[in-house]
Design a protein around this motif. Structure first.
Motif, PDB file in Angstrom:
ATOM      1  N   ILE A   1       0.032   3.873  44.082  1.00 17.56           N
ATOM      2  CA  ILE A   1       0.662   2.846  42.892  1.00 17.56           C
ATOM      3  C   ILE A   1      -0.592   2.868  41.829  1.00 17.56           C
ATOM      4  O   ILE A   1      -0.247   2.862  40.851  1.00 17.56           O
ATOM      5  N   ALA A   2      -1.627   2.808  42.162  1.00 16.76           N
ATOM      6  CA  ALA A   2      -2.957   2.488  41.540  1.00 16.76           C
ATOM      7  C   ALA A   2      -2.813   3.733  40.317  1.00 16.76           C
ATOM      8  O   ALA A   2      -3.256   3.739  39.198  1.00 16.76           O
ATOM      9  N   LEU A   3      -2.687   4.963  40.637  1.00 15.99           N
ATOM     10  CA  LEU A   3      -2.718   5.966  40.155  1.00 15.99           C
ATOM     11  C   LEU A   3      -1.743   6.077  38.983  1.00 15.99           C
ATOM     12  O   LEU A   3      -1.981   6.245  37.796  1.00 15.99           O
ATOM     13  N   ALA A   4      -0.558   5.803  39.501  1.00 10.16           N
ATOM     14  CA  ALA A   4       0.604   5.694  38.421  1.00 10.16           C
ATOM     15  C   ALA A   4       0.343   4.365  37.440  1.00 10.16           C
ATOM     16  O   ALA A   4       0.662   4.988  36.200  1.00 10.16           O
ATOM     17  N   THR A   5      -0.102   3.671  37.891  1.00 10.86           N
ATOM     18  CA  THR A   5      -0.409   2.441  36.572  1.00 10.86           C
ATOM     19  C   THR A   5      -1.620   2.858  35.927  1.00 10.86           C
ATOM     20  O   THR A   5      -1.416   2.528  34.765  1.00 10.86           O
ATOM     21  N   PHE A   6      -2.561   3.347  36.546  1.00 12.67           N
ATOM     22  CA  PHE A   6      -3.682   4.001  35.570  1.00 12.67           C
ATOM     23  C   PHE A   6      -3.257   4.854  34.440  1.00 12.67           C
ATOM     24  O   PHE A   6      -3.577   4.683  33.460  1.00 12.67           O
TER      25      PHE A   6
ATOM     26  N   LEU B   1     -16.977   4.745  28.854  1.00  3.69           N
ATOM     27  CA  LEU B   1     -17.006   4.222  29.948  1.00  3.69           C
ATOM     28  C   LEU B   1     -16.514   2.739  30.153  1.00  3.69           C
ATOM     29  O   LEU B   1     -15.937   2.563  31.113  1.00  3.69           O
ATOM     30  N   ASP B   2     -16.625   1.937  29.016  1.00  4.70           N
ATOM     31  CA  ASP B   2     -15.803   0.747  28.970  1.00  4.70           C
ATOM     32  C   ASP B   2     -14.376   0.805  29.069  1.00  4.70           C
ATOM     33  O   ASP B   2     -13.971   0.070  29.558  1.00  4.70           O
ATOM     34  N   LEU B   3     -13.982   1.747  28.385  1.00  2.00           N
ATOM     35  CA  LEU B   3     -12.587   2.126  28.192  1.00  2.00           C
ATOM     36  C   LEU B   3     -11.965   2.275  29.704  1.00  2.00           C
ATOM     37  O   LEU B   3     -11.129   1.796  30.173  1.00  2.00           O
ATOM     38  N   LEU B   4     -12.709   3.312  30.232  1.00  2.00           N
ATOM     39  CA  LEU B   4     -12.173   3.808  31.811  1.00  2.00           C
ATOM     40  C   LEU B   4     -12.406   2.549  32.563  1.00  2.00           C
ATOM     41  O   LEU B   4     -11.251   2.375  33.415  1.00  2.00           O
ATOM     42  N   GLU B   5     -13.396   1.729  32.669  1.00  2.00           N
ATOM     43  CA  GLU B   5     -13.363   0.556  33.541  1.00  2.00           C
ATOM     44  C   GLU B   5     -12.327  -0.344  33.247  1.00  2.00           C
ATOM     45  O   GLU B   5     -11.805  -1.105  34.057  1.00  2.00           O
TER      46      GLU B   5
ATOM     47  N   ALA C   1      -7.361  13.220  42.142  1.00  2.00           N
ATOM     48  CA  ALA C   1      -7.931  13.049  40.973  1.00  2.00           C
ATOM     49  C   ALA C   1      -7.306  12.823  39.718  1.00  2.00           C
ATOM     50  O   ALA C   1      -5.892  13.280  39.947  1.00  2.00           O
ATOM     51  N   MET C   2      -7.720  12.621  38.494  1.00  2.00           N
ATOM     52  CA  MET C   2      -7.292  12.455  37.546  1.00  2.00           C
ATOM     53  C   MET C   2      -7.961  12.829  36.351  1.00  2.00           C
ATOM     54  O   MET C   2      -9.291  12.375  35.999  1.00  2.00           O
ATOM     55  N   ALA C   3      -7.623  13.993  35.495  1.00  2.00           N
ATOM     56  CA  ALA C   3      -8.120  14.186  34.320  1.00  2.00           C
ATOM     57  C   ALA C   3      -7.930  13.447  33.225  1.00  2.00           C
ATOM     58  O   ALA C   3      -6.660  13.249  33.049  1.00  2.00           O
ATOM     59  N   VAL C   4      -8.808  12.771  32.556  1.00  2.00           N
ATOM     60  CA  VAL C   4      -8.600  11.954  31.337  1.00  2.00           C
ATOM     61  C   VAL C   4      -9.380  12.539  30.096  1.00  2.00           C
ATOM     62  O   VAL C   4     -10.552  12.761  30.307  1.00  2.00           O
ATOM     63  N   GLY C   5      -8.447  12.381  28.944  1.00  2.32           N
ATOM     64  CA  GLY C   5      -9.421  12.500  27.861  1.00  2.32           C
ATOM     65  C   GLY C   5      -8.498  12.303  26.599  1.00  2.32           C
ATOM     66  O   GLY C   5      -7.414  11.731  26.760  1.00  2.32           O
ATOM     67  N   HIS C   6      -8.842  12.550  25.403  1.00  2.00           N
ATOM     68  CA  HIS C   6      -8.048  12.409  24.293  1.00  2.00           C
ATOM     69  C   HIS C   6      -7.411  13.888  23.971  1.00  2.00           C
ATOM     70  O   HIS C   6      -7.810  14.851  24.076  1.00  2.00           O
TER      71      HIS C   6
ATOM     72  N   ALA D   1      -0.112   5.087  33.290  1.00  3.45           N
ATOM     73  CA  ALA D   1       0.663   4.568  32.033  1.00  3.45           C
ATOM     74  C   ALA D   1      -0.435   3.703  31.336  1.00  3.45           C
ATOM     75  O   ALA D   1      -0.062   3.634  30.040  1.00  3.45           O
ATOM     76  N   ALA D   2      -1.566   3.118  32.057  1.00  7.51           N
ATOM     77  CA  ALA D   2      -2.237   2.192  30.878  1.00  7.51           C
ATOM     78  C   ALA D   2      -3.147   3.377  30.095  1.00  7.51           C
ATOM     79  O   ALA D   2      -3.230   2.954  28.841  1.00  7.51           O
ATOM     80  N   ALA D   3      -3.680   4.376  30.349  1.00 10.25           N
ATOM     81  CA  ALA D   3      -4.377   5.261  29.729  1.00 10.25           C
ATOM     82  C   ALA D   3      -3.630   5.879  28.707  1.00 10.25           C
ATOM     83  O   ALA D   3      -3.862   5.913  27.362  1.00 10.25           O
ATOM     84  N   GLU D   4      -2.438   6.230  28.832  1.00  9.85           N
ATOM     85  CA  GLU D   4      -1.217   6.612  27.846  1.00  9.85           C
ATOM     86  C   GLU D   4      -1.109   5.523  26.887  1.00  9.85           C
ATOM     87  O   GLU D   4      -1.094   5.820  25.542  1.00  9.85           O
ATOM     88  N   ALA D   5      -0.990   4.359  27.243  1.00 11.74           N
ATOM     89  CA  ALA D   5      -0.822   3.135  26.292  1.00 11.74           C
ATOM     90  C   ALA D   5      -2.038   3.003  25.558  1.00 11.74           C
ATOM     91  O   ALA D   5      -1.880   2.560  24.263  1.00 11.74           O
TER      92      ALA D   5
END
Length: 262
Positions: free
Chosen positions: A139-144, A49-53, A183-188, A146-150
């Motif tokens: 814009i927030a979605l696209a930035t999220f 959760l800390d990473l998602l925030e 929505a956005m699916a996020v994971g490893h 890029a940040a998640a993949e970084a």
């Protein structure tokens, strides 16, 4: 392709490449963008959760129209709620294995509240209010992403959440003038992901005036993608997809939550 140069990554993606300045040919940030791939296969590790925030904070650092900040991000941590959302989206089977989900919201409600708190009218109750909030969320979605993949995560946007707007509104307790853009699916990631080819730059980058994309551009693109997908070519598949009505109730829903689209 991790060690490929930026021109090589662009060539793989577009079939052509701009004249990349020599000093940028190995720029890590640009190479990450050029080589990114949508992730639809995840391992079972949860995302902290800390990473998602942290990623939300990075995403909300992005530009916003007139600094109005009409975008929010909703992190879905409740297992039952996540399961209910996944059930709505079950037509896309890969979503079931996504360990984490966030929802990007267009929020025009807050500005209306601010107007009221300061005793000011809201004369801009027209299509632009809907458009500005939607764009801020995008814009927030696209930035999220890029940040998640970084940060080493994999992501894939889920626009089909808009196929179920009344149900999503009720599940997420969204008030009027707030709606999900995606929505956005996020994971490893579970292994390497496939990079999607894109239309050639000659068809999508314009100089000084607009030039229509030619059928030759699209036909060449279809041919370039044939070894990457089964079934019809890209253009035929998209033509078939858009030959059927989609989200015909979207405008009615947006009006029902208070937007005027004139």
């Amino acid at each position: 392709m991790a060690d490929a140069s930026l021109p090589a990554l662009f060539s793989k993606r577009f079939g052509d490449t701009p004249r990349v300045p020599a000093e940028l040919a190995d720029n890590a940030a640009l190479k990450r963008l050029a080589g990114r791939a949508s992730c639809r296969h995840f391992n079972d590790r949860t995302v902290d959760l800390d990473l998602l925030e942290t990623l939300c904070a990075a995403a909300l650092s992005a530009p916003s129209k007139s600094d109005l900040q009409q975008r929010d991000i909703l992190i879905v941590t409740d297992a039952d709620l996540r399961a209910a959302l996944k059930s709505l989206l079950a037509a896309q089977q890969w979503i079931a294995e996504a360990p984490s989900m966030v929802v990007f919201l267009a929020n025009n409600r807050r500005q209306r509240q601010i107007q009221a708190w300061h005793g000011q009218p809201f004369p801009n109750d027209h299509l632009d209010a809907f458009f500005n909030a939607s764009l801020d969320a995008g814009i927030a979605l696209a930035t999220f992403l890029a940040a998640a993949e970084a940060a080493g995560l994999g992501c894939c946007p889920i626009s089909t959440i808009r196929n179920h707007l009344p149900e999503v509104r009720d599940l997420l307790r969204l008030p009027d003038h707030v709606f999900p853009v995606a929505a956005m699916a996020v994971g490893h990631p579970a292994g390497p992901q496939r990079v999607s080819a894109r239309l050639p730059l000659a068809a999508t980058v314009h100089h000084n005036h607009f030039d229509d994309c030619t059928q030759a551009h699209v036909t060449a693109y279809d041919t370039r993608r044939l070894d990457r997908a089964e079934g019809p070519g890209w253009s035929e598949a998209k033509a078939r997809m858009y030959a059927a009505p989609q989200r015909t109730d979207f405008g009615a829903f947006i009006r029902a939550i208070g937007f005027k689209l004139e």
